[in-house]
Design a protein around this motif. Structure first.
Motif, short mmCIF file in Angstrom:
data_model
loop_
_atom_site.label_atom_id
_atom_site.label_comp_id
_atom_site.label_asym_id
_atom_site.label_seq_id
_atom_site.Cartn_x
_atom_site.Cartn_y
_atom_site.Cartn_z
N TYR A 170 -5.83 2.62 -4.14
CA TYR A 170 -4.61 1.80 -4.19
C TYR A 170 -4.73 0.76 -5.30
CZ TYR A 170 -1.99 -2.39 -2.55
OH TYR A 170 -1.24 -3.52 -2.46
N TYR A 191 0.81 -1.22 0.00
CA TYR A 191 0.00 0.00 0.00
C TYR A 191 0.85 1.27 0.00
CZ TYR A 191 -3.71 3.22 1.49
OH TYR A 191 -4.59 4.27 1.58
N GLU A 210 -9.42 3.00 0.09
CA GLU A 210 -8.19 2.37 -0.42
C GLU A 210 -8.42 1.74 -1.79
OE1 GLU A 210 -9.81 1.47 2.32
OE2 GLU A 210 -8.46 1.09 4.01
#
Lengths: 130, 496
Positions: free
Chosen positions: B211, B32, B208
């Protein structure tokens, strides 16, 4: 060449993929069948710092569909698919020929009243004060 | 993230893009933090726009130069969209809805209500306009495919245009909560993407997703068909332009007001810019969002307690306060530059308006796109009878994406659904369907409060008195106000 996955859904502490298993389409997939695979992207507790606690407490997970590349794979086993964008992706098999389950839902009495009422209003049957 | 095992890494062919590596970079860290650290490089390669060139002075950047240097002129956009069979949608007069509004309005009030039927676009929404430009730009700059991060109609739009223009397409969606329950509207949009031949990555709740999105861009070398590039916004300008021209040709005048469903800001920005380009400079641009206050957009628990996945305040307010929270460094969608007024309506009122449209006009559309319709029905009652209000979009309807589907789902998730006074609506707890059209209302949002939040955010640690003149000019443009009013607003910020 296989890049290391950030999470395969198997091994480690997790068998989170089990919540995603959909046996309705069968438990075994064969080469070329349209299937869905599961990938764990981030572990619970490894989420971005700004997410609320209830999100922080669960993993970030992903599913994607494609054509199975192996001869035969059972639900819950590692599987490889070729996606509609012609990519080769790996994960855990969670569904064989998954169906779209969304629909138009049940009749909603609260909405069924709307048409007759406004048509009466427009026809002048009711004198409406604002 | 799954890795590319073979397939087509770095297939964006483009000698025209010297920043592109010849292939996806093997051996680069995929965790990440490492991927996020490569964000700037990935965005540069996947958009072809070096945003740094527009920066400065100070906190300012040159918005109009960004739009003209990297966007397309209106005639170019019209030509590209014409070739893609996008746009030129009909303008429909909602005669029955106007008649109903006039029944409820005070004497002399009740503007004519028109609707731009954007559902007639190839993928069923105005998003086809953005997608046509993004995909065209990707194709002509040598990219082999496009990637979009969206749970909305834009996914289907990009997939549809990619299909027409012969590019590969990947859509990254936030779809499920941790119980593996999918939002029906998003499930439907994912189905549409697959119907158009796109790969759909469906994720659980969380920001996220970005990501995953970056990794896909890096793995594939595809184009970032962001909603927020200058190309995507230029694509919407034709919508404002067309509705201004259509209204004038039909009614002999430009619209007095255009109501725009507001979420990420692109619809407001593009429509308003198009209106101006048509010469419709006196038209009020009114944003409308569904009130979802109190629900956290990154909450695994709240995710399936809302019935609208776009057009709501969960996007509308944050994107007005901080437009650059987008997936590109400088968002071309800057709603505060264009909004004259901003109102909210409730989920129940939008479902009600959707039902009115079907029952009185014979048009089954939406529901999310009908946010502006719900507001326009109320606003028309405040306007004079000889005035014109235009609702700038509709969207297709379908399984999952329909009032009965959404209300059934709401009940399954413990939300109370009942008739009554829409003021009793509580996002995430209770959806109240009006009993009577007279109960429909809009809640005025204080734009000055949002402007102050914007200023507080953009100033950060800088003090107002430190700002240089070019920065002040920039800020006045950013919040659509005079230099004098800007000074007043700056003076109202909390010290420190």
């Amino acid at each position: 060449m296989v890049e290391p996955l950030s999470g395969t859904g198997q091994g480690g502490k997790g068998r989170e993929y089990q919540r995603w298993l959909r046996p309705e389409g069968g438990r075994i997939a064969r080469r070329g069948q349209w299937v869905q695979i599961y990938v764990k992207v981030l572990d619970a507790g490894q989420r971005a710092p700004n997410v609320p606690p209830e999100t922080q407490a669960v993993p970030l997970e992903m599913v994607v569909k494609g054509f199975l590349q192996e001869d035969q794979v059972g639900l819950g086993e590692p599987a490889t698919v070729r996606t509609l964008a012609d990519r080769i992706l790996q994960g855990v098999l969670v569904a064989v020929e998954p169906r779209y389950g969304h629909d138009f839902g049940a009749p909603v009495a609260e909405l069924l009243q709307v048409g007759p009422r406004v048509r009466r209003l427009l026809a002048g049957g009711e004198n409406h004060a604002c | 993230m799954p890795a590319e095992r073979s397939g087509t890494p770095g297939t964006g062919r483009g000698n025209s893009r010297p920043w592109e590596a010849s292939q996806a970079s093997p051996g680069r860290a995929r965790d990440y933090a490492a991927v996020l650290a490569r964000q700037r490089e990935i965005i540069l390669r996947s958009t072809g726009v070096d945003y740094a060139q527009f920066e400065g002075p100070g906190l300012a950047f040159d918005y109009e130069r960004m739009m003209s240097a990297t966007g397309y002129s209106l005639p170019e956009v019209q030509q590209i969209q014409g070739e893609c069979e996008v746009g030129n949608t009909p303008l429909l007069e909602l005669r029955q809805l106007t008649a109903l509004a006039r029944k409820l309005a005070p004497a002399g009030k009740g503007a004519r209500i028109f609707l731009k039927d954007e559902a007639c676009n190839p993928s069923g929404s105005f998003k086809a306009r953005r997608a046509a430009l993004s995909v065209y730009h990707a194709r002509t700059h040598g990219y082999a495919g496009v990637v979009a991060a969206t749970s909305g109609n834009y996914g289907a739009a990009v997939a549809s245009q990619a299909a027409r223009q012969g590019l590969k397409c990947i859509v990254v969606q936030e779809t499920y909560d941790s119980r593996t329950v999918g939002q029906p509207e998003i499930i439907e949009k994912g189905r549409a993407c697959e119907a158009y031949g796109a790969e759909v990555l469906q994720l659980t709740v969380g920001p996220e997703l970005f990501y995953t999105f970056l990794l896909v861009l890096e793995d594939t070398g595809f184009f970032n068909a962001s909603l927020y590039t200058p190309f995507a916004i230029a694509g919407i300008e034709t919508l404002g332009y067309e509705l201004a021209v259509q209204t004038r040709s039909r009614c002999g005048r430009f619209p007095d007001a255009v109501v725009v469903t507001h979420a990420g800001g692109g619809n407001v920005t593009g429509t308003a810019r198009g209106l101006r380009k048509a010469g419709s400079t006196q038209t009020q641009v009114i944003g409308a969002s569904v009130d979802l206050s109190g629900l956290h957009m990154a909450s695994d628990r709240d995710f399936n307690r809302k019935s609208f996945t776009t057009g709501h305040t969960g996007f509308g307010v944050p994107f007005a306060v901080n437009p650059d929270r987008a997936d590109v460094p400088r968002n071309a969608a800057r709603p505060l530059r264009y909004l004259d007024r901003y109102v909210t309506v409730t989920q129940g009122e939008v479902f009600y308006a959707t039902e009115l449209l079907a029952q009185l006009e014979g048009l089954e559309r939406g529901p999310a796109g009908n946010t502006s319709l719900a507001a326009a029905f109320v606003l028309a009652q405040q306007m004079d009878r000889d005035q014109i209000v235009v609702v700038n979009e509709t969207e297709y309807t379908g399984a999952g994406k329909h009032p009965t589907a959404q209300l059934t789902f709401a009940r399954q998730n413990g939300i109370e659904v009942r008739t009554g006074d829409p003021r009793d609506n509580v996002p995430g707890r209770c959806i109240v369907i009006p009993e009577d059209p007279a109960q429909m209302q809009v809640v005025e949002q204080d734009l000055d409060r949002i402007r102050r939040s914007y200023l507080r955010h953009v100033l950060g640690s800088r003090r107002p008195e430190e700002l240089e003149r070019p920065e002040l000019e920039y800020l006045a443009e950013e919040i659509h106000t005079s230099p004098g009013r800007l000074q007043q607003l700056l003076g109202q910020l909390d010290p420190g």
